[in-house]
Design an enzyme around this catalytic site. Structure first.
Site, PDB file in Angstrom:
ATOM      1  N   ASN A  32      71.637 -70.143 -51.561  1.00 21.45           N
ATOM      2  CA  ASN A  32      72.511 -69.065 -51.096  1.00 21.45           C
ATOM      3  C   ASN A  32      71.707 -68.157 -50.183  1.00 21.45           C
ATOM      4  O   ASN A  32      70.691 -67.593 -50.604  1.00 21.45           O
ATOM      5  CB  ASN A  32      73.039 -68.248 -52.288  1.00 21.45           C
ATOM      6  CG  ASN A  32      73.923 -69.083 -53.173  1.00 21.45           C
ATOM      7  OD1 ASN A  32      74.982 -69.522 -52.758  1.00 21.45           O
ATOM      8  ND2 ASN A  32      73.462 -69.339 -54.399  1.00 21.45           N
ATOM      9  N   SER A  38      65.513 -57.256 -39.836  1.00 25.06           N
ATOM     10  CA  SER A  38      64.484 -58.028 -39.157  1.00 25.06           C
ATOM     11  C   SER A  38      63.059 -57.542 -39.330  1.00 25.06           C
ATOM     12  O   SER A  38      62.248 -57.680 -38.433  1.00 25.06           O
ATOM     13  CB  SER A  38      64.829 -58.057 -37.676  1.00 25.06           C
ATOM     14  OG  SER A  38      65.105 -56.750 -37.223  1.00 25.06           O
TER      15      SER A  38
END
Length: 153
Positions: A32, A38
């Site tokens: 999952n 980021s």
């Protein structure tokens, strides 16, 4: 912090199946994925993707694009910049865009993010996946955040 960089591509009978097949091709089809922003820690280590526990909850930065227009060239790009203090990851995609232009765009974006933070880049890595659509295709490129809880064995 440890990460792995993966990419994949594949076709399927539906957009969802093409995407799932591209994830499997990248080695991340049985987990999952949790999309995160980021940021990486400083001096992040890049490793080969280990075998992940089926069903594990896995943090990632994911670049993905799917098309059902035969003849389209689709590209997913991920760029990683690592410095002493921190690192950044960017993603971009394109349909019928020059792969090198997309790679240069990703490099520019990640260099800008690091520059904005005043962090010198020690390593800059780019990965991408490109394919020409036959019927329905998907491409992915991803940074997988590794920890002992998600690694099998």
């Amino acid at each position: 912090m440890k990460i792995a960089i993966v990419s994949g591509k594949d076709e399927g009978p539906t957009k969802l199946n093409a995407f799932d097949n591209a994830l499997a091709d990248a080695g991340i089809g049985d987990v999952n994925l949790i999309k995160v922003s980021s940021m990486l820690s400083g001096n992040c280590k890049i490793e080969e993707l280990p075998k992940l526990k089926p069903g594990a909850m896995v943090n990632c930065v994911l670049s993905e694009i799917t098309s059902d227009n035969p003849g389209d060239e689709i590209t997913a790009v991920i760029a990683i910049a690592i410095g002493d203090e921190l690192g950044c990851v960017v993603e971009t995609t394109g349909i019928n865009k020059d792969k090198n232009d997309l790679i240069n765009e990703a490099k520019m974006m990640v260099e800008y993010m690091m520059g904005k933070r005043g962090v010198e880049i020690k390593d800059l890595i780019v990965d991408s996946s490109t394919t020409t659509v036959e019927k329905i295709a998907s491409v992915v490129a991803s940074v997988i955040y590794l920890n002992d809880d998600i690694i099998e064995g």
